[in-house]
Write a protein that holds these residues in place. Structure first.
Motif, PDB file in Angstrom:
ATOM      1  N   ILE A 190       0.866  -1.172   0.000  1.00 22.12           N
ATOM      2  CA  ILE A 190       0.000   0.000   0.000  1.00 22.12           C
ATOM      3  C   ILE A 190       0.905   1.225   0.000  1.00 22.12           C
ATOM      4  N   LYS A 191       0.505   2.255  -0.707  1.00 21.72           N
ATOM      5  CA  LYS A 191       1.317   3.471  -0.737  1.00 21.72           C
ATOM      6  C   LYS A 191       1.115   4.244   0.564  1.00 21.72           C
ATOM      7  N   LEU A 192       2.147   4.958   0.963  1.00 22.27           N
ATOM      8  CA  LEU A 192       2.154   5.658   2.245  1.00 22.27           C
ATOM      9  C   LEU A 192       0.961   6.597   2.398  1.00 22.27           C
ATOM     10  N   GLY A 193       0.666   7.387   1.385  1.00 19.54           N
ATOM     11  CA  GLY A 193      -0.468   8.318   1.457  1.00 19.54           C
ATOM     12  C   GLY A 193      -1.777   7.589   1.689  1.00 19.54           C
ATOM     13  N   GLN A 194      -1.967   6.467   0.995  1.00 22.51           N
ATOM     14  CA  GLN A 194      -3.185   5.668   1.155  1.00 22.51           C
ATOM     15  C   GLN A 194      -3.244   5.051   2.551  1.00 22.51           C
ATOM     16  N   ALA A 195      -2.091   4.620   3.055  1.00 24.05           N
ATOM     17  CA  ALA A 195      -2.039   4.008   4.377  1.00 24.05           C
ATOM     18  C   ALA A 195      -2.434   5.007   5.461  1.00 24.05           C
ATOM     19  N   LEU A 196      -1.997   6.244   5.327  1.00 26.42           N
ATOM     20  CA  LEU A 196      -2.362   7.274   6.301  1.00 26.42           C
ATOM     21  C   LEU A 196      -3.870   7.485   6.313  1.00 26.42           C
ATOM     22  N   LYS A 197      -4.486   7.479   5.132  1.00 28.21           N
ATOM     23  CA  LYS A 197      -5.937   7.634   5.044  1.00 28.21           C
ATOM     24  C   LYS A 197      -6.647   6.424   5.642  1.00 28.21           C
ATOM     25  N   LEU A 228      -5.533   8.673  10.002  1.00 29.44           N
ATOM     26  CA  LEU A 228      -4.652   9.723  10.532  1.00 29.44           C
ATOM     27  C   LEU A 228      -4.769  11.030   9.747  1.00 29.44           C
ATOM     28  N   VAL A 229      -5.281  10.952   8.522  1.00 34.41           N
ATOM     29  CA  VAL A 229      -5.516  12.140   7.705  1.00 34.41           C
ATOM     30  C   VAL A 229      -6.893  12.014   7.057  1.00 34.41           C
ATOM     31  N   GLY A 230      -7.440  13.149   6.667  1.00 32.82           N
ATOM     32  CA  GLY A 230      -8.767  13.139   6.067  1.00 32.82           C
ATOM     33  C   GLY A 230      -8.763  13.085   4.558  1.00 32.82           C
ATOM     34  N   SER A 231      -7.619  13.422   3.955  1.00 34.98           N
ATOM     35  CA  SER A 231      -7.585  13.462   2.493  1.00 34.98           C
ATOM     36  C   SER A 231      -6.177  13.183   1.985  1.00 34.98           C
ATOM     37  N   GLY A 232      -6.107  12.878   0.707  1.00 36.67           N
ATOM     38  CA  GLY A 232      -4.815  12.659   0.071  1.00 36.67           C
ATOM     39  C   GLY A 232      -3.966  13.920   0.078  1.00 36.67           C
TER      40      GLY A 232
END
Length: 70
Positions: A11-18, A22-26
């Protein structure tokens, strides 16, 4: 430590954060990653497309999340 479970090879890091909530958007993920606020396996990584595989641990603001496989 929280965990996210992936069904694919990575999984890509940005997708994993979502996925971890931990985050609301890309866009938010992109900014935090580029600002060096996210670590992967204990090291700062500024690549939003960094591929995380099961066993990797990423962290934002003290929230550690481990990637696991189905």
């Amino acid at each position: 430590m929280e965990e996210i479970t992936i069904k694919d090879e990575y999984i890509k890091l940005g997708q994993a954060l979502k996925l971890a909530g931990l985050v609301g958007s890309g866009v938010e993920a992109k900014i935090l990653i580029q600002d060096g606020l996210v670590t992967v396996n204990g090291e700062v990584d500024t690549r939003r497309g960094r591929k995380l595989v099961p066993g990797d641990v990423f962290c934002l603001d003290g929230n550690e999340v481990k990637v696991t496989a189905l």
